[in-house]
Write a protein that holds these residues in place. Structure first.
Motif, PDB file in Angstrom:
ATOM      1  N   VAL A 253       0.723  -0.995  -0.037  1.00 17.29           N
ATOM      2  CA  VAL A 253      -0.053  -0.187  -0.031  1.00 17.29           C
ATOM      3  C   VAL A 253       0.869   1.261   0.159  1.00 17.29           C
ATOM      4  O   VAL A 253       0.406   2.281  -0.622  1.00 17.29           O
ATOM      5  N   GLY A 254       1.988   1.148   0.784  1.00 15.58           N
ATOM      6  CA  GLY A 254       2.651   2.367   0.836  1.00 15.58           C
ATOM      7  C   GLY A 254       3.592   2.529  -0.592  1.00 15.58           C
ATOM      8  O   GLY A 254       3.716   3.889  -0.957  1.00 15.58           O
ATOM      9  N   ASN A 255       3.935   1.508  -1.372  1.00 16.83           N
ATOM     10  CA  ASN A 255       4.646   1.476  -2.335  1.00 16.83           C
ATOM     11  C   ASN A 255       3.524   2.134  -3.447  1.00 16.83           C
ATOM     12  O   ASN A 255       3.991   2.827  -4.291  1.00 16.83           O
ATOM     13  N   ILE A 256       2.321   1.967  -3.217  1.00 13.68           N
ATOM     14  CA  ILE A 256       1.388   2.186  -4.431  1.00 13.68           C
ATOM     15  C   ILE A 256       1.121   3.782  -4.109  1.00 13.68           C
ATOM     16  O   ILE A 256       1.064   4.718  -5.038  1.00 13.68           O
ATOM     17  N   LEU A 257       0.957   4.175  -2.896  1.00  8.64           N
ATOM     18  CA  LEU A 257       0.420   5.500  -2.463  1.00  8.64           C
ATOM     19  C   LEU A 257       1.831   6.370  -3.087  1.00  8.64           C
ATOM     20  O   LEU A 257       1.809   7.492  -3.501  1.00  8.64           O
ATOM     21  N   GLY A 258       3.067   5.723  -2.629  1.00 17.59           N
ATOM     22  CA  GLY A 258       4.093   6.467  -3.012  1.00 17.59           C
ATOM     23  C   GLY A 258       4.327   6.737  -4.593  1.00 17.59           C
ATOM     24  O   GLY A 258       4.668   7.796  -5.120  1.00 17.59           O
ATOM     25  N   SER A 259       4.161   5.709  -5.197  1.00 18.63           N
ATOM     26  CA  SER A 259       4.002   5.783  -6.980  1.00 18.63           C
ATOM     27  C   SER A 259       2.903   7.004  -7.243  1.00 18.63           C
ATOM     28  O   SER A 259       3.291   7.755  -8.144  1.00 18.63           O
ATOM     29  N   LEU A 260       1.962   6.831  -6.848  1.00 21.31           N
ATOM     30  CA  LEU A 260       0.779   7.622  -7.068  1.00 21.31           C
ATOM     31  C   LEU A 260       0.972   9.169  -7.105  1.00 21.31           C
ATOM     32  O   LEU A 260       0.564   9.896  -7.769  1.00 21.31           O
ATOM     33  N   ILE A 261       1.559   9.389  -5.690  1.00 24.18           N
ATOM     34  CA  ILE A 261       1.637  10.729  -5.469  1.00 24.18           C
ATOM     35  C   ILE A 261       2.919  11.167  -6.085  1.00 24.18           C
ATOM     36  O   ILE A 261       2.797  12.360  -6.593  1.00 24.18           O
ATOM     37  N   ALA A 262       3.896  10.501  -6.080  1.00 25.70           N
ATOM     38  CA  ALA A 262       5.360  10.741  -7.170  1.00 25.70           C
ATOM     39  C   ALA A 262       4.734  11.074  -8.425  1.00 25.70           C
ATOM     40  O   ALA A 262       5.279  12.030  -9.131  1.00 25.70           O
ATOM     41  N   GLY A 263       3.843  10.140  -9.028  1.00 29.05           N
ATOM     42  CA  GLY A 263       3.445  10.362 -10.432  1.00 29.05           C
ATOM     43  C   GLY A 263       2.697  11.604 -10.731  1.00 29.05           C
ATOM     44  O   GLY A 263       2.672  12.161 -12.111  1.00 29.05           O
ATOM     45  N   ILE A 264       2.210  12.324  -9.890  1.00 25.90           N
ATOM     46  CA  ILE A 264       1.563  13.571  -9.944  1.00 25.90           C
ATOM     47  C   ILE A 264       2.201  14.685 -10.332  1.00 25.90           C
ATOM     48  O   ILE A 264       1.784  15.454 -11.278  1.00 25.90           O
ATOM     49  N   TRP A 265       3.290  14.754  -9.776  1.00 26.68           N
ATOM     50  CA  TRP A 265       4.430  15.820 -10.189  1.00 26.68           C
ATOM     51  C   TRP A 265       5.827  15.571 -10.842  1.00 26.68           C
ATOM     52  O   TRP A 265       6.674  16.316 -11.261  1.00 26.68           O
ATOM     53  N   VAL A 266       5.771  14.116 -11.390  1.00 26.90           N
ATOM     54  CA  VAL A 266       7.023  13.770 -11.771  1.00 26.90           C
ATOM     55  C   VAL A 266       7.444  14.505 -13.142  1.00 26.90           C
ATOM     56  O   VAL A 266       8.640  14.623 -13.578  1.00 26.90           O
ATOM     57  N   ASN A 267       6.370  14.886 -13.955  1.00 30.16           N
ATOM     58  CA  ASN A 267       6.671  15.495 -15.314  1.00 30.16           C
ATOM     59  C   ASN A 267       6.921  16.955 -14.992  1.00 30.16           C
ATOM     60  O   ASN A 267       7.192  17.706 -16.097  1.00 30.16           O
ATOM     61  N   HIS A 268       6.671  17.499 -14.113  1.00 30.01           N
ATOM     62  CA  HIS A 268       6.571  18.975 -14.000  1.00 30.01           C
ATOM     63  C   HIS A 268       7.570  19.246 -12.855  1.00 30.01           C
ATOM     64  O   HIS A 268       8.892  19.677 -13.073  1.00 30.01           O
ATOM     65  N   GLN A 269       7.355  19.436 -11.618  1.00 34.58           N
ATOM     66  CA  GLN A 269       8.085  19.560 -10.472  1.00 34.58           C
ATOM     67  C   GLN A 269       8.371  18.596  -9.625  1.00 34.58           C
ATOM     68  O   GLN A 269       7.801  18.390  -8.706  1.00 34.58           O
ATOM     69  N   TRP A 270       9.538  17.566 -10.031  1.00 39.52           N
ATOM     70  CA  TRP A 270       9.629  16.410  -9.510  1.00 39.52           C
ATOM     71  C   TRP A 270      10.045  16.371  -7.956  1.00 39.52           C
ATOM     72  O   TRP A 270       9.727  15.528  -7.293  1.00 39.52           O
ATOM     73  N   GLY A 271      10.432  17.668  -7.416  1.00 40.09           N
ATOM     74  CA  GLY A 271      10.859  17.894  -6.213  1.00 40.09           C
ATOM     75  C   GLY A 271       9.557  17.706  -5.109  1.00 40.09           C
ATOM     76  O   GLY A 271       9.750  17.135  -3.969  1.00 40.09           O
ATOM     77  N   LEU A 272       8.506  17.857  -5.764  1.00 41.09           N
ATOM     78  CA  LEU A 272       7.366  17.702  -4.803  1.00 41.09           C
ATOM     79  C   LEU A 272       7.110  16.302  -4.645  1.00 41.09           C
ATOM     80  O   LEU A 272       6.278  15.961  -3.926  1.00 41.09           O
ATOM     81  N   SER A 273       7.646  15.293  -5.619  1.00 40.28           N
ATOM     82  CA  SER A 273       7.300  13.922  -5.531  1.00 40.28           C
ATOM     83  C   SER A 273       7.830  13.235  -4.356  1.00 40.28           C
ATOM     84  O   SER A 273       7.480  12.290  -3.752  1.00 40.28           O
ATOM     85  N   PHE A 274       8.674  14.190  -3.634  1.00 35.98           N
ATOM     86  CA  PHE A 274       9.429  13.718  -2.519  1.00 35.98           C
ATOM     87  C   PHE A 274       9.218  14.467  -1.302  1.00 35.98           C
ATOM     88  O   PHE A 274       8.797  13.824  -0.311  1.00 35.98           O
ATOM     89  N   ILE A 275       8.780  15.925  -1.580  1.00 37.70           N
ATOM     90  CA  ILE A 275       8.374  16.578  -0.358  1.00 37.70           C
ATOM     91  C   ILE A 275       7.112  16.441   0.214  1.00 37.70           C
ATOM     92  O   ILE A 275       6.665  16.043   1.471  1.00 37.70           O
ATOM     93  N   VAL A 276       5.968  16.075  -0.750  1.00 42.84           N
ATOM     94  CA  VAL A 276       4.637  15.495  -0.357  1.00 42.84           C
ATOM     95  C   VAL A 276       4.687  14.460   0.921  1.00 42.84           C
ATOM     96  O   VAL A 276       4.104  14.208   1.856  1.00 42.84           O
ATOM     97  N   PRO A 277       5.169  13.290   0.273  1.00 39.15           N
ATOM     98  CA  PRO A 277       5.475  12.219   1.072  1.00 39.15           C
ATOM     99  C   PRO A 277       6.314  12.302   2.221  1.00 39.15           C
ATOM    100  O   PRO A 277       6.144  11.898   3.624  1.00 39.15           O
ATOM    101  N   GLY A 278       7.305  13.330   2.135  1.00 37.27           N
ATOM    102  CA  GLY A 278       7.926  13.627   3.299  1.00 37.27           C
ATOM    103  C   GLY A 278       7.259  14.065   4.617  1.00 37.27           C
ATOM    104  O   GLY A 278       7.248  13.805   5.777  1.00 37.27           O
ATOM    105  N   ILE A 279       6.305  15.211   4.080  1.00 37.96           N
ATOM    106  CA  ILE A 279       5.350  15.934   5.058  1.00 37.96           C
ATOM    107  C   ILE A 279       4.544  15.006   5.613  1.00 37.96           C
ATOM    108  O   ILE A 279       4.338  15.031   6.956  1.00 37.96           O
ATOM    109  N   ILE A 280       3.881  13.961   4.841  1.00 41.03           N
ATOM    110  CA  ILE A 280       2.777  12.892   5.399  1.00 41.03           C
ATOM    111  C   ILE A 280       3.641  12.361   6.425  1.00 41.03           C
ATOM    112  O   ILE A 280       3.092  11.823   7.497  1.00 41.03           O
ATOM    113  N   THR A 281       4.857  11.740   6.261  1.00 44.72           N
ATOM    114  CA  THR A 281       5.486  10.754   7.149  1.00 44.72           C
ATOM    115  C   THR A 281       5.853  11.678   8.272  1.00 44.72           C
ATOM    116  O   THR A 281       5.464  10.840   9.546  1.00 44.72           O
ATOM    117  N   ALA A 282       6.375  12.840   8.279  1.00 39.51           N
ATOM    118  CA  ALA A 282       6.619  13.508   9.346  1.00 39.51           C
ATOM    119  C   ALA A 282       5.513  13.593  10.377  1.00 39.51           C
ATOM    120  O   ALA A 282       5.141  13.693  11.859  1.00 39.51           O
TER     121      ALA A 282
END
Length: 505
Positions: A190-219
């Motif tokens: 489930v974590g892998n799926i969520l990480g893939s889907l969240i990262a996919g939203i920004w991967v073609n534009h501002q890929w930095g958000l693909s890391f920042i958003v999961p990081g905020i959720i984890t914190a």
């Protein structure tokens, strides 16, 4: 007044309260480790964005690159021909740090309050995941920055697995542990799926958000953990579980009466159960060598090394494989790769259910590993012939690859960590879990590294490497499978003898 109520009413109240707290802990730890895995996944999705074929893209009008520059769309330092080796180095910075840190983490996990340990780990993991993404906004192009962030993240992420398994082991006994933990372990997928889907939203534009958003959720989940995690049932006056039930009493090993396939697991009164009525001395933490002496720990640890090698190679390289071989876009390749994790959810539950029914953890793992080898071969050769075949084979491969991995890291670890030879010492669970998963993490580091080195010679060779690792994982369980078969034969013999005694008094 309490004395005026029937004993049955008090039993129902206590049972309901215990069940509520157990369900709450199971759900909370599920979300905790979902966040851990969600924060690991973005790198595999963003890889195809860090280096891609720029000739297929339109160069922006205000871009400073020359018209003949074919690397203008790539992110330095991953714009060179050795980008696969560099991406492999970034993966392994995390995985090697994770493998080394895991052996130490279990020792700390036994000696520190799990609530503080997990909370700190999640807050730091969220921080380092976000720092990786901030490299995009800060325009950082130095390899050492990404490697250093990955090393730090790998170390702090080791706080997760031994702690959540120890916490769940404190709350749940051995009965139906495989099924419960098989369902619970779906947090990985489930974590892998969520990480893939969240990262996919920004991967073609501002890929930095693909890391920042999961990081905020984890914190944020780290703060929730600090506020609500309950380490022991006794902390809220709940009844502690018994780790050795009646089933263990009847599981005699013909080689050594009284032993199960993993050693002596006779029925005994749990130390924690006796402590629920009166104070007991705090059990001493088990040593590293003491944990290694528990029967089955070494075999399952080495098996997990190769099983996790296969699983993590898929985790880190499957989106790039689909991107290169099937020629999907970065987002589509990431979305399609989640089907492997969907299969992993089904495989983990199936493995737990079957192993509970047969009481054969090693045999269940071995059969699934045997079936996984030909399925990986077929996926490589015919899996990309059409979208339907790709979907079906990804799900089946996910079931067979992640099923044994899930079973070993959950139910098997909890079984061995509550072994009768430990005399109810629940503190051993964290160390045993860390040893098993730490050994597996060595394979998790080797798999993506080898994939990065081998893939330039062709993806076929990568799959041959994965199939070889799968076969080695299966062979390492042969001794335990043999002992389980002997135990089943002895149980059938006793059952036949009992039937004859009843029919011929």
């Amino acid at each position: 007044m309490r004395s005026s109520l029937a004993p049955g009413i008090w039993f129902l109240r206590a049972f309901s309260r215990d069940s509520w707290f157990r369900g709450f802990i199971l759900l909370l730890t599920f979300f905790i480790y979902t966040c851990y895995h969600m924060s690991r996944k973005p790198i595999s999705i963003v890889k195809s964005r860090l280096h891609q074929n720029c000739s297929e893209l339109i160069n922006p009008i205000n871009d400073s690159h020359s018209f003949n520059d074919t690397t203008w769309c790539n992110w330095s330092p991953f714009d060179k021909d050795d980008y696969k080796e560099l991406l492999g180095a970034v993966d392994n910075a995390f995985l090697v740090a994770y493998a080394i840190g895991m052996f130490i983490s279990g020792i700390f996990g036994e000696r520190l309050p799990l609530r503080y340990y997990l909370s700190a780990g999640m807050l730091l993991s969220g921080l380092f995941t976000s720092l990786f993404g901030l490299g995009y906004f800060w325009n950082i192009h130095m390899l050492w920055y990404f490697v250093l962030i990955q090393i730090c993240n790998g170390l702090v992420q080791t706080t997760g697995w031994p702690s959540v398994v120890a916490c769940v082991g404190n709350w749940f006994g051995k009965g139906k542990r495989g099924l419960i933990m098989g369902i619970w372990n779906s947090h990985t997928s489930v974590g892998n799926i969520l990480g893939s889907l969240i990262a996919g939203i920004w991967v073609n534009h501002q890929w930095g958000l693909s890391f920042i958003v999961p990081g905020i959720i984890t914190a944020a989940m780290g703060i929730i953990t600090f506020l609500f995690l309950i380490e022991y049932p006794e902390d809220v006056d709940c009844t502690p579980p018994q780790h050795h039930g009646e089933q263990d009493k009847d599981q005699d090993n013909p080689e050594d009466p009284g032993d199960s396939p993993y050693g002596n697991r006779e029925s005994s009164v749990d130390t924690t159960a006796s402590c629920s009525k009166e104070p007991c001395p705090e059990p001493a933490a088990i040593s590293f060598l003491g944990a290694l002496k528990i029967p089955g720990v070494i075999e399952f640890s080495l098996c997990l090394l190769f099983a996790k090698l296969v699983s993590y190679t898929f985790l880190y390289w499957l989106p790039l494989y689909i991107f290169n071989v099937a020629h999907f876009g970065a987002k589509e390749a990431g979305d399609l790769s989640t089907l492997f994790d969907v299969g992993g959810i089904v495989g983990g539950i199936m493995a737990g259910l079957i192993s509970d029914y047969t009481n054969g953890r090693a045999t269940t793992c071995c059969i699934m590993l045997i079936l996984a080898a030909p399925m990986m071969f077929l996926y490589n050769y015919i899996g990309q012939n059409g979208i339907t075949s790709s979907i079906v084979m990804l799900i089946v491969c996910g079931m067979l690859v992640n099923g044994p991995y899930a079973l070993i890291t959950t139910a098997v670890s909890a079984d061995l960590g509550t072994h009768k030879s430990l005399q109810g010492n629940a503190k051993a669970l964290s160390t045993v879990t860390a040893i098993i998963d730490g050994t597996g993490s060595i394979g998790a580091a080797l798999g993506p590294l080898l994939a990065g080195l081998i893939s330039p010679t062709g993806w076929n060779n990568v799959f041959y490497m994965l199939i070889s690792a799968d076969i080695l994982a299966c062979l390492l369980l042969c001794r335990l499978v043999y002992k389980e078969i002997l135990a089943w034969k002895a149980a059938l013999g006793r059952s036949s003898g009992s039937s004859l005694a009843l029919t011929h008094p």
